[in-house]
Design an enzyme around this catalytic site. Structure first.
Site, short mmCIF file in Angstrom:
data_model
loop_
_atom_site.label_atom_id
_atom_site.label_comp_id
_atom_site.label_asym_id
_atom_site.label_seq_id
_atom_site.Cartn_x
_atom_site.Cartn_y
_atom_site.Cartn_z
CG HIS A 451 -2.23 -0.71 0.93
ND1 HIS A 451 -3.47 -0.16 1.16
CD2 HIS A 451 -2.46 -1.95 0.43
CE1 HIS A 451 -4.41 -1.02 0.81
NE2 HIS A 451 -3.82 -2.12 0.38
CD GLU A 452 -0.50 3.62 2.20
OE1 GLU A 452 -1.72 3.62 2.39
OE2 GLU A 452 0.27 2.76 2.69
CD GLU A 470 -3.97 2.27 -0.97
OE1 GLU A 470 -5.00 2.61 -0.38
OE2 GLU A 470 -2.82 2.55 -0.54
CD GLU A 476 -7.10 3.88 2.15
OE1 GLU A 476 -6.27 4.80 2.15
OE2 GLU A 476 -6.82 2.71 2.43
#
Length: 668
Positions: A451-452, A470, A476
């Site tokens: 993620h990120e 992601e 989210e």
């Protein structure tokens, strides 16, 4: 079975559509002759152009680099030789959206050397595929013994005509977590790739890169008119790339389709990566669906940190394990299990997390053991907060703990606008970091969910423990921001998802988020959430909602049935920003699955079932928006029905505004 085809040089001009027009010009066609690359030296400077049939796509465009000291590695060249070849194989993905992928291209390598000065050598490798073209630069070891500092890349993509581009900005605080906008190419600033363009000629184009190793990521900046230029993401001091002795750039890719759906079923980016280097991935990773102590934290029901509302407690974990087992799933993600979480963790960009010590009220070993009794495996979680100095000190110890406990997947977060407060996620430092962690994880039999992260450039072919990431604006944002508009889900399959699998975290049944922050909700229906399991590809898919929101819901059956590993994928119809209908065949059965969704406008979808086996009969298990349902009217209502169908039939599905539907075709 692999099939390699190497032809004698004498046959090249016939067999691979290669010809040498003049002493300094070459032309290379794709195997079916549709896509053509033209290369020539113009006043000693390399230029290339691309055509699709009779349509000129890229007019003559610049190539090369600027090195430190303003040394120009884009001109003063002569051609020292050229080599052509053809290649044809069919390879099998360990897991994926399509099991068997054909890799068929014609290649031209041009060997250049500068006439004066350091007389630097440079190779340019071109590949022409039936679904697009690619090229990269190879700077071989040579007599010049200095370190190489690339200050700029001069590659341009001089589009012959304008078109509508679907873009997100580059080099911003939230990395690639932005809503896509559409605008004429001629009005763009600096944008991330994949960059998807609907050209005025009617072609669908996607610019990206493949096999990014020890180099800076490529963004695109509008130079003038419809000319885009490569803009490499820099180090803090402005240098773009630092290497010693030699370098190989990532492939600059251009996928070309007659319609946007053809971009989705193009595997050009994967084909430009190296074959699988991990022979044992199947021993610790197989595609799956998972639940998690996650959504409750985002909607404010729980906290990530130790508090009276702490989400990651042993008690909550055991409750989630019980529900996961009861419903027949086998994986559970628990975020916030470790020491270091505080209410201000996000603001403190050099946050110090532990990756081995459990938070108060959470016993990792006890939870793992409880899960094993119920046949539930935990997914590990590491939030770095982009403090990589801290993370790299502990990563071996953290990975070793997971291996000891029998955990085989780790989600790794990198919240923060920059890594270590200095380096951009997409620069050479970030590129090398994300590849290093991926290889390190393989040593501990760990699959990775980033993620990120940096964007995907197809490395999952080489390292199939790279299972998803992601790298876009996911579910989210519906929990705590203004949310994602309905058209977002009809844009990302044609843009972000062209780079690879996405962990969007679908499956919210309480779309009005009644237990969450006031005024926050999903801008869509439950029917749309079901469709995402087919329209968004990932080998791991989350059932993101709270367990109590699944209890007693008949639509949960579709989430139990839908697989995450596919034999084939077909895009039946779609228009960027408006709608998409996707069909996928299960790799492990004869069943097909379909997902269809629309933007804010209601839509009547007529689906031809010609993709089904023409000699078979199927039971269509249909889940679609109930009559009168849209994002503001009874959005959680799903009409469930069954129907016997054949390949010669057409299926009618009525979608509400921001709605969708999903179908399982069970072979009888």
């Amino acid at each position: 079975m692999k099939n390699y085809l190497i032809l004698p040089a004498a046959l090249f001009s016939i067999a691979i559509g290669y010809s040498q027009k003049t002493k300094n010009a070459y032309e290379l066609a794709s195997p079916n002759g549709k896509n053509t690359i033209k290369f020539e030296l113009v006043k000693n400077a390399p230029k290339y152009a691309v055509s699709h049939g009779k349509t000129e796509v890229i007019s003559p465009s610049d190539m090369g680099f600027v090195l430190k000291g303003n040394e120009d590695l884009s001109t003063n060249f002569e051609i020292k030789g050229a080599k052509t070849s053809t290649f044809d194989e069919t390879w099998e993905q360990v897991w994926g959206e399509k099991k068997n992928i054909r890799n068929h291209y014609n290649q031209l390598v041009v060997y250049l050397q500068q006439k004066t000065g350091n007389k630097r050598k440079l190779q340019i490798q071109f590949r022409a595929f039936d679904d697009g073209v690619a090229f990269r630069y190879v700077y071989p070891k040579q007599n010049v013994k200095d370190s190489i500092f690339i200050m700029d890349e001069k590659t341009t993509f001089n589009l012959k005509e304008d078109g509508k581009a679907w873009w997100i900005p580059a080099n911003r605080e939230n990395r690639d977590e932005y809503l896509f906008k559409d605008a004429p190419v001629s009005t763009l600033d600096t944008v991330l790739t994949p960059l998807t363009i609907e050209s005025k000629s009617g072609l669908a184009l996607s610019f990206h890169e493949a096999n990014l190793i020890d180099f800076a990521s490529m963004t695109l900046v509008n130079n003038k008119g419809t000319e885009l230029k490569s803009d490499l993401v820099p180090w803090p001091d402005g240098v773009k790339v630092r290497v010693k002795d030699s370098f190989t750039s990532s492939w600059r890719t251009l996928q070309i389709g007659e319609n946007p759906g053809e971009l989705i079923t193009s595997y050009l980016v994967l084909n430009l990566n190296e074959p699988n280097k991990l022979k044992n991935t199947n021993s610790y990773f197989k595609p799956y669906k998972y639940l998690g102590i996650w959504w409750g934290m985002h909607i404010g029901k729980y906290t990530f940190w130790e508090s009276d509302k702490q989400g990651a407690t042993t008690k909550h974990a055991e409750e989630y394990i019980d529900f996961t087992a009861k419903e027949g799933f086998n994986h559970l993600l628990i975020e916030g299990w470790n020491k270091g979480w505080t209410p201000g963790w996000y603001e403190n960009r050099m946050h110090m997390f532990s990756f081995t010590k459990s938070a108060d009220n959470f016993d990792l070993e006890k939870v793992v053991e409880y899960g094993k009794k119920k046949n539930i495996e935990l997914i590990g979680y590491h939030e770095t907060g982009s403090n990589l100095i801290n993370y790299l000190k502990e990563v071996d110890e953290g990975f070793a703990l997971y291996k000891k406990l029998g955990i085989h997947t780790v989600k790794i977060g990198h919240v923060g606008s920059k890594l270590n407060m200095k380096q951009m996620h997409f620069g050479q430092f970030g590129v090398n970091y994300f590849r290093y962690i991926l290889e390190k994880a393989a040593q501990y039999d760990l699959a990775v969910l980033y993620h990120e992260s940096i964007k995907d450039t197809g490395e999952r072919r080489t390292y199939p423990n790279m299972v998803s990431r992601e790298a876009a604006r996911g579910q989210e944002y519906n929990a705590w921001s203004e949310g994602n508009p309905p058209n977002h889900l009809s844009i990302i399959p044609f843009t972000r998802l062209l780079s690879g699998p996405m962990d969007f975290t679908p499956g919210i049944f309480d779309v009005e988020v009644k237990q969450g922050y006031p005024g926050k909700r999903i801008q869509g229906t439950v029917g749309q959430q079901l469709a995402l399991y087919v329209t968004i590809y990932s080998p791991i898919q989350m059932l993101a909602d709270l367990p109590e929101n699944y209890e007693g819901k008949p639509a949960l059956q579709f989430l139990k049935d839908v697989p995450t590993d596919w034999e084939d994928t077909k895009i039946l119809e779609g228009k960027i920003g408006e709608y998409i209908t996707t069909a996928r065949k299960d790799r492990n059965s004869a069943d097909w699955y379909l997902g269809t969704l629309t933007n804010e406008k209601p839509r009547n979808v007529e689906v031809s079932l010609s993709f089904l086996d023409p000699s078979a009969t199927y039971e269509a298990q249909i889940y679609v928006d109930a009559e009168g349902t849209d994002q503001t009217h009874n959005p959680e209502a799903v009409a469930i029905s069954k129907k016997i169908v054949k390949a010669s039939d057409k299926l009618q599905l009525k979608l509400g505004g921001a709605g969708g539907g999903a179908v399982r075709f069970k072979k009888l």
